[in-house]
Design a protein around this motif. Sequence first.
Motif, PDB file in Angstrom:
ATOM      1  N   PRO A 299       0.811  -1.221   0.000  1.00  0.00           N
ATOM      2  CA  PRO A 299       0.000   0.000   0.000  1.00  0.00           C
ATOM      3  C   PRO A 299       0.849   1.277   0.000  1.00  0.00           C
ATOM      4  O   PRO A 299       0.316   2.355   0.038  1.00  0.00           O
ATOM      5  CB  PRO A 299      -0.744  -0.107   1.327  1.00  0.00           C
ATOM      6  N   VAL A 300       2.201   1.143  -0.038  1.00  0.00           N
ATOM      7  CA  VAL A 300       3.061   2.330   0.062  1.00  0.00           C
ATOM      8  C   VAL A 300       3.886   2.498  -1.213  1.00  0.00           C
ATOM      9  O   VAL A 300       4.382   1.521  -1.769  1.00  0.00           O
ATOM     10  CB  VAL A 300       4.021   2.221   1.278  1.00  0.00           C
ATOM     11  N   THR A 301       4.010   3.738  -1.665  1.00  0.00           N
ATOM     12  CA  THR A 301       4.830   4.055  -2.830  1.00  0.00           C
ATOM     13  C   THR A 301       5.691   5.268  -2.529  1.00  0.00           C
ATOM     14  O   THR A 301       5.361   6.071  -1.652  1.00  0.00           O
ATOM     15  CB  THR A 301       3.957   4.291  -4.085  1.00  0.00           C
ATOM     16  N   LYS A 302       6.794   5.381  -3.232  1.00  0.00           N
ATOM     17  CA  LYS A 302       7.714   6.510  -3.078  1.00  0.00           C
ATOM     18  C   LYS A 302       7.588   7.437  -4.278  1.00  0.00           C
ATOM     19  O   LYS A 302       7.499   6.977  -5.418  1.00  0.00           O
ATOM     20  CB  LYS A 302       9.154   6.023  -2.973  1.00  0.00           C
ATOM     21  N   ILE A 303       7.599   8.731  -4.002  1.00  0.00           N
ATOM     22  CA  ILE A 303       7.540   9.743  -5.048  1.00  0.00           C
ATOM     23  C   ILE A 303       8.786  10.618  -4.918  1.00  0.00           C
ATOM     24  O   ILE A 303       9.002  11.255  -3.887  1.00  0.00           O
ATOM     25  CB  ILE A 303       6.267  10.600  -4.923  1.00  0.00           C
ATOM     26  N   ASN A 304       9.617  10.593  -5.952  1.00  0.00           N
ATOM     27  CA  ASN A 304      10.839  11.397  -5.974  1.00  0.00           C
ATOM     28  C   ASN A 304      10.595  12.671  -6.764  1.00  0.00           C
ATOM     29  O   ASN A 304       9.901  12.653  -7.775  1.00  0.00           O
ATOM     30  CB  ASN A 304      11.982  10.619  -6.636  1.00  0.00           C
TER      31      ASN A 304
ATOM     32  N   LEU B 216      -2.958   1.834  -7.492  1.00  0.00           N
ATOM     33  CA  LEU B 216      -3.004   1.097  -6.232  1.00  0.00           C
ATOM     34  C   LEU B 216      -3.728  -0.220  -6.489  1.00  0.00           C
ATOM     35  O   LEU B 216      -4.876  -0.223  -6.967  1.00  0.00           O
ATOM     36  CB  LEU B 216      -3.736   1.916  -5.162  1.00  0.00           C
ATOM     37  N   VAL B 217      -3.056  -1.343  -6.223  1.00  0.00           N
ATOM     38  CA  VAL B 217      -3.632  -2.670  -6.457  1.00  0.00           C
ATOM     39  C   VAL B 217      -3.639  -3.424  -5.146  1.00  0.00           C
ATOM     40  O   VAL B 217      -2.589  -3.632  -4.530  1.00  0.00           O
ATOM     41  CB  VAL B 217      -2.835  -3.442  -7.527  1.00  0.00           C
ATOM     42  N   ARG B 218      -4.805  -3.850  -4.716  1.00  0.00           N
ATOM     43  CA  ARG B 218      -4.929  -4.597  -3.458  1.00  0.00           C
ATOM     44  C   ARG B 218      -5.015  -6.075  -3.717  1.00  0.00           C
ATOM     45  O   ARG B 218      -5.513  -6.539  -4.667  1.00  0.00           O
ATOM     46  CB  ARG B 218      -6.172  -4.139  -2.705  1.00  0.00           C
TER      47      ARG B 218
END
Length: 84
Positions: free
Chosen positions: A12-17, A82-84
Motif C-alpha cells: 500500500p506504500v509508494t515513493k515519489i521522488n 493502487l492494487v490490493r
Amino acid sequence: KLFQNYPNPFNPVTKINFEIQKSTGVKITVFDVTGKEVEVLVNERLAAGTYVTDWDASEYSSGVYFYRMVTDGYSETRKMMLVR
C-alpha cells in the motif's frame, strides 16, 4: 522535476521522488480519478535538491490515482495505480 512513483503498481506504500532547482514553495497533492483531492503529501518551502516522499494508501481502495507537484512556474501530474 517530478519523477514516476516507485513501485507502480503498488500496495500500500509508494515513493515519489522530485527535484527542485532553486528554493521554492512545493505542493504535492494526490487526487482520485474523479479529481477529488485525497491527500496533501508536501506543502512547504524547500531548498534546491532532490527529495522523496512516501504515500501510504492503506486507507484507500484499489484504483488509479494522480499526483501533482506545483511550484513557482512549474506544474506536473503523473498517474499511479493502487492494487490490493
